[in-house]
Write a protein that holds these residues in place. Structure first.
Motif, short mmCIF file in Angstrom:
data_model
loop_
_atom_site.label_atom_id
_atom_site.label_comp_id
_atom_site.label_asym_id
_atom_site.label_seq_id
_atom_site.Cartn_x
_atom_site.Cartn_y
_atom_site.Cartn_z
N MET A 1 0.87 -1.18 0.00
CA MET A 1 0.00 0.00 0.00
C MET A 1 0.90 1.23 0.00
N ILE A 2 0.59 2.18 -0.86
CA ILE A 2 1.38 3.40 -0.94
C ILE A 2 0.51 4.60 -0.64
N ASP A 3 1.13 5.68 -0.21
CA ASP A 3 0.42 6.92 0.05
C ASP A 3 0.44 7.79 -1.19
N VAL A 4 -0.71 8.44 -1.45
CA VAL A 4 -0.83 9.41 -2.53
C VAL A 4 -1.15 10.76 -1.90
N PHE A 5 -0.36 11.76 -2.26
CA PHE A 5 -0.52 13.10 -1.70
C PHE A 5 -1.48 13.89 -2.57
N CYS A 6 -2.55 14.38 -1.98
CA CYS A 6 -3.58 15.12 -2.72
C CYS A 6 -3.10 16.57 -2.92
N CYS A 7 -3.18 17.04 -4.16
CA CYS A 7 -2.74 18.39 -4.48
C CYS A 7 -3.70 19.45 -3.94
N LYS A 8 -4.92 19.07 -3.60
CA LYS A 8 -5.91 20.04 -3.14
C LYS A 8 -5.92 20.18 -1.61
N CYS A 9 -6.09 19.08 -0.90
CA CYS A 9 -6.24 19.16 0.55
C CYS A 9 -4.96 18.79 1.31
N HIS A 10 -3.93 18.35 0.58
CA HIS A 10 -2.62 18.00 1.15
C HIS A 10 -2.70 16.87 2.18
N GLN A 11 -3.67 15.99 2.02
CA GLN A 11 -3.78 14.81 2.86
C GLN A 11 -3.32 13.60 2.04
N THR B 1 -7.69 7.70 -8.97
CA THR B 1 -8.21 7.33 -7.67
C THR B 1 -8.91 8.54 -7.07
N THR B 2 -9.60 8.33 -5.99
CA THR B 2 -10.32 9.43 -5.34
C THR B 2 -9.68 9.70 -3.99
N CYS B 3 -9.44 10.96 -3.69
CA CYS B 3 -8.89 11.35 -2.40
C CYS B 3 -9.91 10.99 -1.32
N SER B 4 -9.46 10.28 -0.30
CA SER B 4 -10.39 9.85 0.76
C SER B 4 -10.80 11.00 1.67
N HIS B 5 -10.17 12.15 1.55
CA HIS B 5 -10.48 13.29 2.41
C HIS B 5 -11.38 14.32 1.71
N CYS B 6 -10.97 14.79 0.52
CA CYS B 6 -11.76 15.83 -0.17
C CYS B 6 -12.52 15.29 -1.37
N HIS B 7 -12.34 14.00 -1.71
CA HIS B 7 -13.04 13.30 -2.78
C HIS B 7 -12.72 13.82 -4.18
N LEU B 8 -11.61 14.49 -4.33
CA LEU B 8 -11.14 14.94 -5.64
C LEU B 8 -10.60 13.73 -6.40
N LYS B 9 -10.95 13.61 -7.69
CA LYS B 9 -10.39 12.53 -8.52
C LYS B 9 -8.95 12.90 -8.83
N LEU B 10 -8.04 11.95 -8.56
CA LEU B 10 -6.61 12.20 -8.71
C LEU B 10 -5.98 11.27 -9.73
N SER B 11 -5.14 11.85 -10.59
CA SER B 11 -4.23 11.05 -11.42
C SER B 11 -2.97 10.89 -10.60
N VAL B 12 -2.53 9.65 -10.42
CA VAL B 12 -1.39 9.39 -9.55
C VAL B 12 -0.12 9.34 -10.38
N SER B 13 0.81 10.20 -10.05
CA SER B 13 2.10 10.25 -10.73
C SER B 13 2.99 9.11 -10.25
N ASP B 14 3.94 8.71 -11.09
CA ASP B 14 4.92 7.72 -10.64
C ASP B 14 6.10 8.40 -9.94
N HIS B 15 5.97 9.70 -9.73
CA HIS B 15 7.02 10.47 -9.03
C HIS B 15 6.79 10.39 -7.53
N TYR B 16 7.82 9.89 -6.82
CA TYR B 16 7.75 9.78 -5.37
C TYR B 16 8.39 11.01 -4.75
N SER B 17 7.72 11.63 -3.81
CA SER B 17 8.26 12.79 -3.13
C SER B 17 8.77 12.38 -1.75
N PRO B 18 10.09 12.39 -1.55
CA PRO B 18 10.62 12.08 -0.22
C PRO B 18 10.16 13.12 0.81
N LEU B 19 9.97 14.35 0.38
CA LEU B 19 9.51 15.41 1.28
C LEU B 19 8.12 15.08 1.85
#
Length: 158
Positions: free
Chosen positions: A102-112, A126-144
């Motif tokens: 399981m990986i984490d996806v960072f939402c660009c809108k609500c930052h959750q 996928t859909t953000c579980s917090h703000c329900h925005l539909k997200l395209s998930v990048s293959d770019h991993y942010s260590p930050l």
């Protein structure tokens, strides 16, 4: 997502191997190679029922020791944190996971962060579980952020 395969790292003073049953099976070729080269090594089996405190064991290791850790993705993160706290850097260890990751996806809108199966990375939005925005998930991993970046899915107009 690609399956991570353990690789032998030459010229270390000692090798440590720890993991669960399936993880140890993946480490077996490396263990055989270490035995063939007649280098010191130790093996610690981390079974499901066994709650071994390996932090003391890792803290007592000397410089030049290389760590191989292989277990389920769900447990690997905690043990990796213990190894880092004990002084093992990314260059002194290999962490090999198996099973569902399981990986984490960072939402660009609500930052959750939203957890998704890594097998779905790069597939349907996928859909953000917090703000329900539909997200395209990048293959770019942010260590930050400690997660993959999710961008607003433009195909849905949201």
């Amino acid at each position: 997502m690609k399956k991570i395969k353990p690789a032998f790292v030459h010229s270390k003073r000692m090798y440590l191997f720890c993991g669960d049953q399936k993880g140890m099976e993946r480490l077996t070729p490396i263990i055989k190679k270490v035995m063939k080269e007649n280098v010191s090594f130790e093996v610690v089996f981390l079974g499901e029922k066994e709650e071994t405190d390996i932090s003391m064991w890792m803290r007592n290791q000397k410089m030049g020791t290389f760590l191989y850790m292989a277990m389920e993705w769900s447990k690997l993160g905690n043990f990796k944190n213990v190894a880092v706290e004990c002084g093992f850097s990314e260059e002194e260890a290999q962490f090999i996971g198996h099973g569902v990751r399981m990986i984490d996806v960072f939402c660009c809108k609500c930052h959750q962060k939203t957890k998704i199966d890594s097998g779905k990375l790069g597939n349907l939005p996928t859909t953000c579980s917090h703000c329900h925005l539909k997200l395209s998930v990048s293959d770019h991993y942010s260590p930050l952020r400690g997660s993959y970046l999710g961008y607003a899915n433009l195909e849905t107009g949201e």
